[in-house]
Design a protein around this motif. Structure first.
Motif, short mmCIF file in Angstrom:
data_model
loop_
_atom_site.label_atom_id
_atom_site.label_comp_id
_atom_site.label_asym_id
_atom_site.label_seq_id
_atom_site.Cartn_x
_atom_site.Cartn_y
_atom_site.Cartn_z
N ASP A 19 0.83 -1.20 0.00
CA ASP A 19 0.00 0.00 0.00
C ASP A 19 0.87 1.26 0.00
OD1 ASP A 19 1.04 -0.10 2.53
OD2 ASP A 19 -0.87 -0.30 3.58
N GLU A 20 0.19 2.40 -0.04
CA GLU A 20 0.84 3.71 0.03
C GLU A 20 0.64 4.28 1.43
OE1 GLU A 20 -0.12 5.02 -4.61
OE2 GLU A 20 -1.35 5.80 -2.95
N ILE A 21 1.71 4.87 1.96
CA ILE A 21 1.60 5.49 3.28
C ILE A 21 2.30 6.84 3.26
CG2 ILE A 21 1.56 3.23 4.43
CD1 ILE A 21 4.42 3.89 5.45
N SER A 22 2.06 7.62 4.28
CA SER A 22 2.76 8.89 4.51
C SER A 22 3.14 8.95 5.98
CB SER A 22 1.88 10.08 4.15
OG SER A 22 1.51 10.06 2.79
N ALA A 23 4.29 9.55 6.25
CA ALA A 23 4.73 9.72 7.63
C ALA A 23 5.50 11.03 7.73
CB ALA A 23 5.60 8.55 8.07
N THR A 24 5.47 11.64 8.90
CA THR A 24 6.16 12.91 9.12
C THR A 24 7.12 12.78 10.30
OG1 THR A 24 4.35 13.69 10.55
CG2 THR A 24 4.24 14.25 8.20
N ASP A 25 8.03 13.77 10.38
CA ASP A 25 8.98 13.87 11.49
C ASP A 25 9.73 12.54 11.70
OD1 ASP A 25 8.24 16.52 12.01
OD2 ASP A 25 6.55 15.86 13.23
N LEU A 26 10.51 12.18 10.70
CA LEU A 26 11.20 10.90 10.74
C LEU A 26 12.36 10.95 11.73
CD1 LEU A 26 11.37 10.24 6.89
CD2 LEU A 26 9.50 9.74 8.48
N PRO A 27 12.63 9.85 12.44
CA PRO A 27 13.75 9.83 13.38
C PRO A 27 15.08 9.88 12.66
CG PRO A 27 12.69 7.67 13.25
CD PRO A 27 11.83 8.62 12.47
N VAL A 28 16.02 10.64 13.24
CA VAL A 28 17.33 10.85 12.62
C VAL A 28 18.42 10.56 13.63
CG1 VAL A 28 18.86 12.53 11.50
CG2 VAL A 28 16.38 12.65 11.10
N GLU A 29 19.39 9.77 13.21
CA GLU A 29 20.60 9.57 14.00
C GLU A 29 21.71 10.37 13.35
OE1 GLU A 29 23.72 5.99 15.23
OE2 GLU A 29 21.76 5.51 14.36
N GLY A 30 22.39 11.22 14.10
CA GLY A 30 23.36 12.13 13.52
C GLY A 30 22.70 13.45 13.18
N SER A 31 23.30 14.19 12.23
CA SER A 31 22.78 15.52 11.87
C SER A 31 22.68 15.65 10.36
CB SER A 31 23.71 16.62 12.41
OG SER A 31 23.80 16.56 13.83
N ILE A 32 21.49 16.01 9.89
CA ILE A 32 21.29 16.26 8.47
C ILE A 32 21.90 17.61 8.12
CG2 ILE A 32 19.57 16.63 6.66
CD1 ILE A 32 17.65 14.88 8.30
N PRO A 33 22.80 17.68 7.15
CA PRO A 33 23.38 18.98 6.77
C PRO A 33 22.29 19.98 6.40
CG PRO A 33 24.59 17.18 5.76
CD PRO A 33 23.37 16.57 6.36
N PRO A 34 22.31 21.19 6.98
CA PRO A 34 21.26 22.18 6.69
C PRO A 34 21.18 22.54 5.20
CG PRO A 34 22.53 22.82 8.62
CD PRO A 34 23.24 21.65 8.01
N GLU A 35 22.29 22.37 4.47
CA GLU A 35 22.26 22.67 3.04
C GLU A 35 21.31 21.77 2.26
OE1 GLU A 35 25.91 23.52 0.71
OE2 GLU A 35 26.93 23.14 2.60
N LEU A 36 21.03 20.61 2.79
CA LEU A 36 20.19 19.65 2.07
C LEU A 36 18.72 20.02 2.25
CD1 LEU A 36 22.04 16.29 2.81
CD2 LEU A 36 22.11 17.67 0.74
N CYS A 37 18.26 20.90 1.40
CA CYS A 37 16.85 21.31 1.38
C CYS A 37 16.26 20.88 0.04
CB CYS A 37 16.70 22.81 1.58
SG CYS A 37 17.03 23.34 3.28
N GLY A 38 15.52 19.81 0.08
CA GLY A 38 14.96 19.28 -1.15
C GLY A 38 14.35 17.92 -0.91
N ARG A 39 14.31 17.12 -1.99
CA ARG A 39 13.66 15.82 -1.93
C ARG A 39 14.58 14.76 -2.55
NH1 ARG A 39 10.05 19.82 -2.32
NH2 ARG A 39 7.88 19.51 -1.63
N TYR A 40 14.68 13.64 -1.87
CA TYR A 40 15.31 12.47 -2.46
C TYR A 40 14.19 11.54 -2.93
CZ TYR A 40 17.48 7.93 -2.97
OH TYR A 40 17.87 6.71 -3.45
N PHE A 41 14.16 11.26 -4.24
CA PHE A 41 13.17 10.35 -4.80
C PHE A 41 13.88 9.12 -5.34
CE2 PHE A 41 9.88 13.84 -6.12
CZ PHE A 41 9.54 14.01 -4.80
#
Length: 463
Positions: A19-41
């Motif tokens: 099926d298709e699902i949606s989720a928000t506020d995914l758990p992160v280990e470490g730090s996502i670089p602030p420069e990465l503003c976009g979408r990974y598809f």
């Protein structure tokens, strides 16, 4: 049919989700670089519930997306590409043999160009989707496109032009196309080849297109096995160089028999020679892999349990090679660059068609040891981010940093990883300057993501 009776590409970490699902506020280990503003598809096959796909390559396309912004993983969502094929329509008229290119599986790649996001498969027109992964529909560039479109177009980083081709099992067997930076189809030119070859990828330089005319061809007897293409040693193997300013004029170079699914890059050197690198399968390796996908060999052995990469690795698989093609002399030099088995080679998109020092790829060795690797063309070295035996890495997409005068590898690698037991998936962010190090960030997704094919980073500036 029980789970153990399903073909390998419907089980384990390949198994489709229901099926298709949606989720928000995914758990992160470490730090996502602030420069990465976009979408990974990321795109890949995902048959509908109850469907048994006859081959890994022919499942319905499903897009998986992760939205990054301000150091957070805002959402994950997965969506089938809502195509005519998903609705049950057939792309081939069984009475006339005519192909309807608006009927698409749309399951191989997803990438942006000229304000559009396209889900691609090499047998049909592109399918447009939105930044939220909703399907818009098939697109033929205002009626100008008359063939299928490869899933591996190349965008010139200087001109913004998109170069691509289409192949088919009926004439014209191969056609070259070009879009300008505005996304308008401005050129289509037939390229003569001996027959219906399966040409999955190609390459460009700043002044050439390079076609791979290799011995996997359309064979009607294989139609019922899901993929009607097979190894044909009588076809021969050659690489074609076409000057971009002379479309249709191709110089062919005979090469040793082999097959290439994916190129790394190409460039023109100071002597005017064309240098091409790719993941190359030797004949025995491609036959072993192809039979594990399409024939009786899939019934037993490693192919059934682990899939094509591990099956081929048992006897040797794709190695990173380069060819030097000299138009002046007509000579070809062929060299193996590294011994470790690799697939899905990638390069910094700003270096497409130009000399590049680094390539990135997925490695899988005997024993199912998976890794993301970085090849240094200057030093001839390979460094690896080892994932072990229980985690499978996906294609590594390079995202450059915004630093002025950055080094070529100053940026990040995004790879979607899946556990072999199907327990879960993560998006890993690796420091491309130090691939072997611990991930900069690991984003845990709310569900398993089936092993798939290709993806893209789409920066907010492109939407």
């Amino acid at each position: 049919m029980t789970t153990t009776e399903l073909p390998w590409h419907m089980r384990g970490h390949y198994a489709p989700v229901p099926d298709e699902i949606s989720a928000t506020d995914l758990p992160v280990e470490g730090s996502i670089p602030p420069e990465l503003c976009g979408r990974y598809f990321r795109n890949g096959p995902n048959p509908l519930p109850g469907e048994v796909s006859p081959h890994w390559f022919v499942g319905h396309g499903m897009l998986h997306g992760i939205r990054l912004k301000d150091g957070k993983a805002e959402w994950y969502r997965n969506r089938w590409v809502k195509t005519k094929a998903l609705e049950g329509q057939d792309s081939i008229n069984r009475e006339t043999g005519e192909v309807d290119y608006t009927v698409s599986l749309a399951n191989t790649d997803v990438l942006p160009h000229a304000g559009r996001i396209m889900a691609l498969v090499e047998s049909s027109f592109p399918t447009l989707v939105t930044p939220e992964l909703d399907t818009i529909g098939p697109f033929d560039f205002d009626g100008r496109l008359k063939t299928a479109m490869t899933a591996h177009p190349k965008i010139d980083p200087v001109t913004g032009d998109m170069h691509f081709f289409g192949y088919g099992f009926m004439p014209p067997f191969l056609t070259y196309h070009r879009l300008n930076a505005k996304g308008e189809l401005v050129l289509s030119k037939e390229i003569e080849v001996p027959g219906p070859t399966m040409m999955h990828d190609f390459a460009i330089t700043d002044r050439h297109a390079i076609f791979l005319d290799l011995p996997i061809t359309f064979q009607m007897r294989l139609l019922e096995r899901g993929m009607p293409y097979g190894w044909d040693p009588s076809y021969g193997a050659r690489l074609g160089v076409m000057p971009l300013d002379k479309p249709g004029e191709v110089t062919w170079f005979d090469v040793d028999p082999c097959y290439v699914f994916h190129v790394g890059n190409a460039h023109t050197d100071d002597q005017g020679r064309i240098v091409l690198d790719a993941a190359r399968y030797a004949p025995d390796d491609v036959i072993a892999m192809w039979e594990s996908d399409t024939g009786p060999a899939a019934e037993d052995g490693p192919a059934k349990e682990a899939g094509p990469a591990a099956a081929a690795a048992a006897t040797g698989t794709a190695r990173f090679y380069h060819w030097i093609l000299d138009p002046a002399s007509g000579k070809v030099e062929e060299t193996q660059l590294a011994d470790r088995s690799v697939e899905f080679p990638t390069v910094d998109d700003t270096r497409v068609g130009r000399r590049a020092r680094y390539r990135y790829a997925v490695a899988e060795d005997p024993g199912n040891r998976s890794a993301i690797v970085k090849y240094d063309d200057e030093l001839g070295t390979v460094t690896a981010h080892e994932l072990g035996t229980e985690v499978v890495g996906g294609e590594a997409v390079f995202v450059p940093s915004s630093a002025p005068d950055r080094a070529e590898d100053d940026g990040w690698l995004l790879t979607l990883t899946t556990r072999r037991d199907g327990a879960g998936a993560q998006l890993l962010i690796l420091d491309a300057t130090n691939v072997a190090a611990k991930p900069v960030a690991a984003i845990t997704l709310p569900r398993r993501v089936p092993a798939g094919f290709h993806g893209s980073w789409i920066d907010d500036s492109e939407i």
